[in-house]
Structures are given as structure tokens and as C-alpha cells.
Design an enzyme around this catalytic site. Structure first.
Site: not given
Length: 146
Positions: A76-80
Site C-alpha cells: 500500500h504505497t500511499c501508507f508505506f
């Protein structure tokens, strides 16, 4: 890796860094080359490098107990954040994580997929060109991340 460990929060993992899947993850990360570690970073948050100033950034690691050795990790790249299946063997985790990091990184905030790393001022480090006013093409050939 030490900095990444320091900023990691563990979700759905009793014992946090002592959870078997977390131990496997860190062993696998230690076994990777720097290039492979950079690919994992890109898979997990869209950039190949840690930020120069952390400023409250946290890496989130979660075990999805509904998944097992047959499944791939998710990011989940937006949330690292990264969701890991309940892997039972380090070698399985190593292969699946490396595959996902190599072939499933559509988010590319530092343009590494096309071999160009940009500084914040619009200067292309790889090409040595000022790209402040450039229009960059859409990367349609990159595989999608989950």
C-alpha cells in the site's frame, strides 16, 4: 535496514519484531543486495530510497493470516505498508517478495522504472538535464502494484 527497523510498526503480529514472519522478513532483507532492497522500498512506498528527513514516516508491516505460502505480498504505497502472508519458510518469502518487488511496482515517485532519478528541483541526475518545465510521458508498460 537499521533505520527501516527503527521506524517499523507491526500490525496483526503478536510479539512485533519477534513475530516469526517479521524475523523472516528482516533476515530476507539482510540477504538482499542493495539493489534488491531498493526494489522492495519502491514496492512498499513508491520510492527506492528512504527520505532524507523521516518527519514521522513509519513503515507498516502486517501479516494477513488468510494468506499462506501460495500467495504474494501486497503493498500500500500511499501508507508505506506491506501485507505479508503467513510464510512458513524464508526461501518462499524471499522468492515471492523479490518477484513482487521486481515486477509489481507501478508507483514510481522517483522515476526509477525508466532509469531516471530526479532531484526535487527538477534536475535529472541520470541525464544531467534541467527538466523543470519538461512534460514526462506516462509509463504504461509498468506492471500494477496492489
Amino acid at each position: 535496514i537499521a533505520l527501516l527497523k527503527k521506524i517499523t510498526s507491526y500490525n496483526n503480529m503478536s510479539g512485533d519484531e519477534n513475530h516469526p514472519v517479521a524475523i523472516m522478513f528482516w533476515n530476507v532483507m539482510e540477504s538482499f543486495t542493495n539493489e534488491e532492497r531498493a526494489q522492495v522500498m519502491a514496492f512498499a512506498w513508491g520510492r527506492r530510497r528512504m527520505p532524507p528527513q523521516m518527519g514521522g514516516v513509519h513503515f507498516k508491516m502486517c501479516v494477513d493470516s488468510s494468506l499462506d505460502d501460495r500467495h504474494m505480498p501486497r503493498s500500500h504505497t500511499c501508507f508505506f505498508a506491506i501485507d505479508l502472508p503467513r510464510y512458513t519458510k524464508e526461501e518462499t518469502m524471499r522468492k515471492k517478495l523479490l518477484y513482487a518487488a521486481t515486477y509489481c511496482s507501478a508507483i514510481d515517485n522517483d522515476s526509477s522504472a525508466n532509469g531516471q532519478l530526479y532531484a526535487d528541483d527538477g534536475y535529472d541526475v541520470a541525464l544531467g538535464e534541467d527538466l523543470t518545465d519538461a512534460v514526462l510521458p506516462f509509463e504504461s508498460d509498468v506492471a500494477g502494484a496492489v
